[in-house]
Design an enzyme around this catalytic site. Structure first.
Site, short mmCIF file in Angstrom:
data_model
loop_
_atom_site.label_atom_id
_atom_site.label_comp_id
_atom_site.label_asym_id
_atom_site.label_seq_id
_atom_site.Cartn_x
_atom_site.Cartn_y
_atom_site.Cartn_z
CG PHE A 178 -1.86 -1.23 1.27
CD1 PHE A 178 -2.89 -1.47 0.06
CD2 PHE A 178 -1.89 -2.12 2.39
CE1 PHE A 178 -3.47 -2.58 0.22
CE2 PHE A 178 -2.59 -3.02 2.22
CZ PHE A 178 -3.37 -3.45 1.23
N GLY A 192 -4.26 -0.18 -9.54
CA GLY A 192 -4.29 -0.45 -8.08
C GLY A 192 -4.98 0.72 -7.37
CD GLU A 193 -1.63 4.00 -6.58
OE1 GLU A 193 -0.93 4.78 -5.80
OE2 GLU A 193 -1.35 3.78 -7.54
#
Lengths: 153, 757
Positions: free
Chosen positions: B250, B717-718
């Site tokens: 993360f 991913g974000e």
């Protein structure tokens, strides 16, 4: 610690500059490939074909294997797999003699390696190569001085 | 021996593809950093400062040194030289905590390492660390949550170099705001959030003479190498970093942290491999976090709902030395059309550890503020929030003045509204009910950067019909192993189960960091280039090598499809599998190398590359027991072409669940007395668990963005986290009539609600 005097004030590009590796070379401290030594190192000496064209019909290694200090006589049957290489992008994989050693039994030039003696010392490996007995089916080599193209372009 | 049936005839691109590394993970055979063990391995445990501001006065190690199994207690006096590192070109040498550990005796945050115990066992090292006595001169820490910029200078030295505080400006936003018929001026706050990947951070360091090998769960092995090479005065090529599996990051594992340098220094001093795994408590103190942000948003609009002015002024807190800038204004200049705009930021130093990137850094807290403001403006104007966004859709990126490479934000809204059933919404507060609960419906838009980092890769085709792809990037649990295999399968026809993927190692061709959702977009052209070169090499073997069935042909006469080499005139059916060709020519393999350049170094970009999306959220509110629950989320993502929809959906769903935590739960609290993050454990730091997960529906528009790469694929991913919290607060307002502008939403915030069931 660098002092002012040690900092070059002019670029050395274009100036007569003695080789910085010169002292290593003239003092014998530059290590060339064969100058390196590693624990347990063995020595290899190849057996050279004594014909320039033909085929190996027999390779007798029995006498050579019995010699003092000899670890192995390697040839097509026991050298293990050596693959072919090819040219890759960006001039990677350049190689002039593309055929891996011992790939087949065909002899195409005088001195082509047909076997390899490995021993504890160079001095033991060398006589072992001399003790390998090679028989050939010999053909007439072509080393004609006068050059004509193989095929018309 | 491979037969024809084994050759994949259909490309796996765009198909639901189970992760190729899945079986290793579920069977426990995937080796994570701390799983490795080496002969003579020692264990290190750091000693943490118990103050957040002051000086280390005395360190008594005598008792600790006498403990059984303890090899050494290291501190400033005996750790040996650890140098500073600097930022280098091409995104090398990045770190957020630049000060080497033990550099001076000043304590700047709670948990800063002041000593290191090394012992034969972890238990011995822990006991040793506990026995070290540190004496401090204590000063009052500053962990004030009210943020004001440290100073008013125009330029600030940040962890990524000098940056202008005035981030973007056009028109005359002050004047346009002053004369706007409709105005909104609100401040939004996002709290400190701590990354809590289940795999703790850790390092195994081993020296062999002047070469160093590191096992570390890094999101960027090449960057770690360049930082460590600097910190230990080594040529880069003397440092090797290995990261095979990462138990999520993360962002917390993007850049090196001080424990890594400590493990390396201890291994050097003792001449033995050293393993250092930080504790969960340390994860809250010394390996970064998302900083607190305070963002004032001013919107000016016409009565019809056209934006005329947008001002976004934000501050984030950072450590005393780092200058970490949380780029909350990243999406602001381009997200909507507005002629007058200003984005400006500042930093507020606090007695805390350095912040760092956390999933969607900048845009995620930034979009919480700006999307919340847009939702509030819609309510103020009594315009549907979907309609307000449609009214202000830009034709180009007005921040950069260039067109978008591929933007389908309106289609996201249209699809989302339809799938969610938005047309059934009654905008009146507390008006919608079901099963004794009040329903709240809200939405928000999402945006995230896109582009490419520089990447290199090697692809091999082998004589057993298998292939290998190598790239020095990482798989942080997102599916990169599988993507790399899919790309090679697409190009070569080799089935996925015969493709070996090798990554996470600085001995491989340099690959991108696993950050910014950039890996997928970056590796496509490099892997394709490498595969093309391997195929070209194969065709040259076919025409030039003794033993080849194609020896008499020219390379141009030959084709390569679904793993077969064939004469174009005869078609692929009469072709030969490449494995046969290699075996017949005594070749084990052909290799191709490929590379592609990054897009972020372009001085003046010609297009604006971003992903877009939106979330439609339903919350339920039970006033009698003050229970708020996120019930249902419909997400639409415009993320380019999706290479693996299975892993892709997993990414978005995971992000939405994280967004629920951002909106309702996550909040790292600093104790004003001693500056310690006081909820530094998984019991007191609340995160979404399975029971908190809403019903989720994910839709990908799947429009290829070929500016990024030939497949048109972007990383995702974000993007799924951006906007979720703003949609939840909007839905919460719709249900309760309570406008929450500071996250997380707390029960006590909602007690003022007058809505009854």
């Amino acid at each position: 610690m660098p002092t002012i005097q040690e900092i070059p004030t002019a670029s050395p590009i274009g100036r007569d500059t003695p080789r910085i590796d010169g002292p290593l070379k003239v003092s014998g401290t530059a290590h060339y490939a064969s100058d390196f030594y590693f624990p347990g190192l063995l020595y290899g000496v190849p057996v050279e074909a004594t014909i320039a064209k033909g085929k190996i019909t027999k390779l007798d290694t029995a006498a050579a294997e019995k010699l003092t200090g000899v670890r192995a006589i390697l040839h097509r049957q026991n050298i293990g797999k050596i693959f072919r290489s090819t040219l890759g992008e960006g001039m990677n994989g350049v190689c002039i003699e593309r055929r891996p050693p011992f790939e087949d039994d065909v002899v195409r030039y005088y001195g082509q390696y047909v076997a390899l003696a490995v021993a504890d010392t160079f001095e033991s490996a060398k006589p072992a190569t001399d003790a390998v007995v090679v028989s050939y089916a010999k053909e007439k080599p072509n080393v004609e001085d006068k050059l004509t193209a193989d095929n018309e372009l | 021996m491979p037969t024809t049936t084994e050759t994949a005839t259909i490309s796996p691109i765009g198909r639901q593809t189970p992760r190729i590394d899945g079986p290793f993970k579920v069977s426990g055979t995937a080796m994570y950093t701390s799983d490795f063990n080496f002969p003579g391995l020692l264990y290190a445990v750091p000693v943490e400062a118990t103050i957040a501001n002051g000086k280390l006065q005395k360190l008594d190690t005598s008792e600790a040194e006498k403990m059984p199994g303890v090899r050494a207690i290291f501190h400033r006096g005996n750790i040996g030289k650890i140098y500073r590192s600097v930022l280098q070109p091409n995104s090398n040498g990045i770190t957020d905590e630049r000060r080497p550990p033990f550099e001076d005796d000043v304590i700047r945050y709670y948990g800063q390492y002041v000593a290191l115990a090394v012992a034969d066992t972890f238990e011995g090292a822990k006991a040793g660390a506990d026995a070290v006595r540190a004496t401090y001169t204590v000063e009052k820490p500053n962990v004030n949550p009210d943020l004001k910029p440290d100073d008013e200078s125009d330029v600030v030295e940040t962890t990524r170099g000098r940056r202008k505080r005035l981030q973007s400006e056009r028109g005359d936003p002050e004047r346009a705001f002053a004369s706007a018929p409709v105005k909104l001026d609100q401040t939004y706050v996002t709290p400190t959030e701590t990354h809590n990947p289940i795999e703790l951070q850790g390092t195994i360091a081993m020296w062999d003479g002047s070469t160093l090998t590191i096992y570390e769960e890094s999101q960027g092995v090449f960057n770690l190498r360049s930082v460590l090479a600097q910190m230990f005065g080594l040529p880069r090529e003397n440092v090797r970093v290995i990261t095979k599996f990462v138990g999520s990051g993360f962002g917390s594992k993007l850049w090196p942290w001080t424990h890594c340098a400590l493990a390396v220094a201890a291994a050097r001093q003792l001449g033995k491999p050293v393993k250092l795994v930080v504790s969960r408590k340390m994860m809250f103190q010394s390996v970064g976090h998302r900083p607190r942000t305070q963002q004032r948003v001013r919107l000016g609009a016409t009565a019809g709902g056209r934006l005329v002015s947008l001002m976004h002024d934000y501050v984030n807190d950072c450590g005393m030395l780092d200058g970490y800038h949380e780029n909350c204004g990243e999406a602001t200049p381009y997200h909507y059309s507005v002629p007058n705009l200003r984005v400006k930021w500042g930093l507020a130093s606090r007695s805390i550890g350095s912040p760092t990137a956390m999933r969607g850094p900048g845009a995620v807290p930034g979009l919480f503020a700006t999307e919340s403001a847009i939702n509030e403006l819609a309510d103020q104007l009594k315009i549907d929030p979907v309609r307000l966004r449609v009214l202000n859709e830009p034709k180009i990126d007005e921040g950069l003045g260039v067109p978008f490479s591929s933007r389908h934000f309106l289609e996201c809204l249209e699809v989302g509204a339809e799938k969610f059933g938005w047309s059934n919404r009654n905008p009146e507060i507390g008006s919608m009910k079901r099963d004794g609960s009040i329903l709240g419906w809200g939405l928000a838009g999402a945006a995230w950067i896109s582009g490419r980092s520089a990447a290199q890769a090697n692809v091999e085709l082998r004589d057993d019909g298998s292939a290998r792809v190598a790239c020095g990037t990482q798989d942080i649990g997102t599916g990169t192993y599988t993507i790399l295999a899919q790309l090679v399968a697409d190009k070569t026809g080799v089935p996925l189960n015969k493709i070996e993927v090798v990554l996470g190692d600085t001995s491989l061709p340099p690959g991108p960091i696993s950050g910014g959702s950039l890996v997928t977009g970056s590796v496509v052209p490099a892997v394709f280039d490498a595969a093309d070169n391997a195929i070209a090499s194969l065709l040259s073997v076919a025409t030039t090598t003794l033993g080849s069935p194609f020896e008499k042909h020219k390379a141009d006469d030959l084709g390569f499809e679904t793993g077969r080499v064939f004469v174009k005139a005869d078609g692929p059916v009469k072709g030969v599998p490449f494995s046969d060709l290699l075996r017949r020519t005594n070749m084990r393999l052909v290799t191709g190398s490929g590379k592609s350049e990054g897009t972020f170094d372009e001085k003046k970009p010609k297009v604006s590359m971003h992903s877009f999306g939106c979330h439609f959220v339903e919350v339920t509110w039970q006033p009698a027991i003050a229970r708020l629950r996120v019930n249902r989320v419909v997400t639409v993502i415009d993320g380019g072409r999706i290479i693996n929809p299975l892993a892709g959906r997993n990414q978005i769903e995971g992000a939405v669940v994280m967004g629920v935590g951002m909106a309702l739960l996550e909040h790292t609290i600093y104790d004003p007395q001693n500056g310690a993050p006081i909820n530094s454990n998984l019991a007191d730091y609340l995160m979404s668990v399975n029971a908190d997960a809403p019903l989720m529906e994910v839709h990908f528009l799947d429009h290829p963005d070929t500016e990024v790469n030939p497949l048109g694929a972007r990383g995702i991913g974000e993007i799924g986290l951006a906007g979720v919290a703003a949609a939840i607060t909007a839905a919460t307002y719709h249900a309760t009539g309570v406008r929450v502008r500071e996250l997380p939403i707390r029960i006590e915030d909602l007690l003022t609600s007058s809505v009854l069931a």
